[in-house]
Design a protein around this motif. Sequence first.
Motif, mmCIF file in Angstrom:
data_model
loop_
_atom_site.group_PDB
_atom_site.id
_atom_site.type_symbol
_atom_site.label_atom_id
_atom_site.label_comp_id
_atom_site.label_asym_id
_atom_site.label_seq_id
_atom_site.Cartn_x
_atom_site.Cartn_y
_atom_site.Cartn_z
ATOM 1 N N TRP A 4 0.810 -1.205 0.000
ATOM 2 C CA TRP A 4 0.000 0.000 0.000
ATOM 3 C C TRP A 4 0.849 1.263 0.000
ATOM 4 N N TRP A 5 1.821 1.287 -0.838
ATOM 5 C CA TRP A 5 2.644 2.467 -1.032
ATOM 6 C C TRP A 5 3.527 2.823 0.151
ATOM 7 N N LEU A 6 3.495 2.035 1.186
ATOM 8 C CA LEU A 6 4.407 2.324 2.287
ATOM 9 C C LEU A 6 5.834 2.041 1.820
ATOM 10 N N PRO A 7 6.765 2.901 2.124
ATOM 11 C CA PRO A 7 8.145 2.576 1.793
ATOM 12 C C PRO A 7 8.582 1.360 2.605
ATOM 13 N N PHE A 21 -1.314 0.137 10.911
ATOM 14 C CA PHE A 21 -1.756 0.859 9.723
ATOM 15 C C PHE A 21 -2.651 -0.035 8.875
ATOM 16 N N PRO A 156 11.581 7.985 6.966
ATOM 17 C CA PRO A 156 10.414 7.233 6.514
ATOM 18 C C PRO A 156 10.596 5.729 6.663
#
Lengths: 240, 223, 581
Positions: A4-7, A21, A156
């Motif tokens: 889900w686009w999390l680094p 999350f 991040p």
Amino acid sequence: MLDWWLPENVSTYGKDIDRLFHLIYYITGATLVLVTVVLVAFLWVYRDRPGRRARYTHGSTPLEIVWTVVPALILVLLTMLSVPAWSKIKMTQPDTDFIVQVTAKQFNWQFTYPGPDGRFGTADDTTLLDEMHVPVNKVVRVLLRSQDVIHSFFVPQFRMKQDTVPGREIPQWFEATKPGKYELPCAELCGFGHSGMRAWIYVHTPEEYAAWAAATLTAKASTAGDEKKGEPEREEKTKR
Amino acid sequence: MTTALVEPPGVPRPVRGLHIPPPPRDGGDDDEDRGPAPQRPILDNVRLAMIFLISGEIMFFGGLISAFLVLRVSAAAWPPPLQPRLPIAVTGLNTLVLLASSGTMLAAGRALRRGDRAALVRRLLATAALGAVFLLVQGYEWTRLVSFGLTLSSGVYGATFYTLIGAHAAHVVGALVWLAAVLALAARGRFVDGAAGPLRACAMYWHFVVALWPILYVAVYLA
Amino acid sequence: MSATSATAHAHVEHHELGFLRTYVFSTDHKMIGRQFLFLGLLMMILGGALALVVRWQLAWPETPVPGLGLILRETGGILEPSTYNMAFTMHATIMIFFVVMPILAGGFGNFLIPLMIGARDMAFPFLNMLSFWVAVVAGILMLAGFFVEGGHAAAGWTSYAPLAAVPEYTGVNWGQNLWCISLFILGVSSMMGSINYITTIINMRAPGMKLFRMPLVIWSLFITAVLLLLALPVLTSGVAMLLFDRWLGTSWFRPSGGGEPLLWQHLFWYFGHPEVYILILPAMGIGSEILPVFARKPIFGYHAMAFSMIAIAFLSWIVYGHHMFVSGMNPALGMAFTVTTMIIAVPSAIKTFNWLGTLWGGRIRLTVPMLNALAFVSMFVIGGLSGIFMASTPVDIYIQDTYYIVAHIHYVVFGGSIFGAFAGIYYWFPKMFGRMTSPVLGQLHFWPTFFFFNLTFFPMHILGVGGHMRRIYNPMQYEFLQPLQWWNVLITIGAIGLGIAQIPFVINFFWSLFAGRKAPVNPWNATTLEWTAPSPPPHLNWGPTLPTVYRGPYEYSAPESTDDFLPQTTPPVARAGARRH
Ligand code: HEA
Ligand code: HEA
Ligand code: CUA
Ligand SMILES: [Cu+2]
């Protein structure tokens, strides 16, 4: 895509955050789908047609109790799940001998290593600008300070963020799990140079780190002061 | 079905009762849910509005006072060394002066109820005079403190002191101006005829400003 | 104030008031409401333009912004970092304080309160006029900041100290001072307005208008007024301290003099969180007004709707710390604020499901106001749900100060408040201006706005999850953000579309104002009191007698009548008085 686009996460507690999350993601996603589907379905099913009369009702207490209690329970659950991760990340400081002083200023990051004597404020301290080196799989404590305005220490990939407040020293920790080079942007507006106020964190394997420390920290120390005796001690420390 | 009441605009009758709605007309109350709501307000508009104004003001001073307390508690030494002490005794007396002005204001209210115009004016005048004395003493103390080296920019001590006390003083000035206007009206014979809204509002505000002071005195001077 | 009743006299006796007294220094609540509406819409053009400038820079960093070369001559229209900071700071300041608050609280509050509770005007008409003109003064001072040396405030709409407290840190001098002064004055204006609203609602309801017969929009405005009354003074005290720090050398927030930077954040958010509910509550009220009308159904759970708003208002005082989870505040407090923040989602859940309940079994007509109200509901839900992520402290560590927050902001304030405002404007336009708006242009406004709104703000969630910080001038400066840059381009295209989508609205607004079809008294067959007054209502709203209220505000499709609505003024049939005494 499934992240889900999390680094990529490379810190120990990062996965606690990611797990929460995702959980919230699924709960809210389901809620959103539910609400939207019901809304659109109602708009279609109950559209104005000749001869129909709307149902005359002022509400339904049982229904209203249900949709008060169910979200409340879900939210209580979320709160209870949030608390352990929060106290692990922000309210406890694991023991460590690896401590770095981080000083933010418009618009740079300064990293001060204590040098062989293990104490800050002595002649063998080494200060680096906009780069930080740490060994992998080791708890690192950073003592966050600021010289002028509020900045924010944000990595991040570590899922780590903490504001630095002038006049205070805020201890924080992280433990990186994968060697590499990570960006450390400043995340709190701090003036016209806020954008681009950035440092690099190099996470080394223990051997690499030892080499780097020997070349940078101890070399610096030996030119600065004459406390050569500190060297072997230091070696031990970095090798855990 | 759309029941009338959609009268042509016409020239409406002059409404004295603009702030007090007319008593309810009867009709249409066959059950609890449909009963008429007798609308005799408990408090008239002016007094109600003053209560809200004062609660807003309390939030304003709440912001200032809590900010002061935060700084004060986190300061290492209070008052900081080498800073002049605040004049506790003189200000204490001055507190009594201000409290007395509330007393004269109450007396003015009694005069109003009796319809005694002369006494009303006299007592309002006394209130204003006491308020002015309070301000003068404060001003004098300020000039002395400034000459001792306590200024707005001398750290949190000076900053909090002048901001808090200054904000209060500004309110006293405001209340005093308002009182002066009311006084002028009272001297011309207003209010004793019963339409005493502005006077009552002014009195409420005055009491608020007075009541605020002891809190500040304790917080800033004594504690 | 007997002065005010004297004014009322004057109005009644000389019906012809000059131009100045009718349109400019009017004490008529309806005119003041319209004035606030115009103030807000005008400022929205500026706030929107600033947003587009911000967007351009983010999509195509350091290229000339079209048209900006005329203003920024030295750089040929290329933004500098300090100008960028100024642009988003003023974008947010203007949108929040001079667009949403004037339109929702100022415009609808003034226009609707007396009309919907059956009063002839506000309790203090003169004070009301003053509150508008004081707001205008605040607006002028705020605009003046663009022209002073050093530029306008550039420390974010939150103006965190010490960045905002020491001119040297931003290089902005008078801009930030004017920012403080303007908000101080706006605080005074809002105080006058809110006192007026509260007093009017408590004391001046028409006979029969019991508290629990008030339309929900009046409830929402009442609660908003209470929040305004109690929250804004805290900001007022805060900006006064900030200004003193900058100007007089005090050290409230400057650590060098012993001050405490976090103190500002506490004060700001103590105001700031109630503020966000000030922005949303009137929109919730408007939604609750429009859904029943176009679903021809009573609102579902009237009492729950009113009490949930009261609950939101209470809770809004104890959640403010969720903006400060990683600020350095004691982490134990962070935990406490998580609990309260989660709780505050419950009343919102009640409201959402009750809105759905209102639609259930209705006879739904998708008119333009209804479409906007439905968009309000669905977009508010998205914005609210993203709030849950942030309420969870561990997750907030990561997404705080990223575009996830920016997405949340815009889903609640644009998707919520602005769609609510559009809904309200379309719905009450006939009453406000006596003319109908064009449904065709309305649809032409709604659909593109809805589409481009989502195109603009939905991808921001993705950026935020990718770690994209907010308030950065040039994302290309960061390696980890470079692969995400195409989202920024997409978002900017969406934002430009969103701007263009407002053109039909402007056309519709002005065309209808002068040439729209004349509005009947009750064009939507609604039940509330404002629809018993002529469109537009005359001075003092009703003829010689005030309406008497006999029933609740949402009697749609009641079996009692063959019509599908029973105005609040309809006396109960036959049985009237039968059971009395
Ligand atoms: C109109 C404005 C508005 C509204 C209504 C809200 C509503 C909420 N907000 Fe938001 N918020 C802002 C405006 C608003 N916010 C702004 C402007 C900021 C940024 C300020 C800045 O830094 O510049 C901000 C920032 C902000 C933060 C700080 C983020 C950060 O900086 O790190 C947080 C953290 O908790 C938060 C939480 C919430 C929550 C929990 C709600 C809740 O009230 C939402 C409740 C609603 C729902 C949850 C949806 C409906 C419910 C259901 C469908 C039921 C089922 C749901 C579940 C079971 C989960 N908001
Ligand atoms: C009510 C509040 C509101 C509204 C409506 C908007 C609307 C928009 N906002 Fe903004 N925004 C904020 C409140 C708001 N915003 C806040 C609080 C912040 C945080 C600031 C900070 O970090 O300090 C922020 C920050 C913010 C950012 C982040 C900047 C950064 O962090 O670097 C961005 C970036 O894309 C952005 C974009 C937009 C866009 C494209 C719109 C568009 O929706 C705008 C579209 C509108 C128009 C183009 C105008 C159309 C004109 C009319 C409708 C007028 C009609 C007139 C008549 C009839 C006379 N906003
Ligand atoms: Cu330092 Cu932003
Ligand atoms: Cu909040």
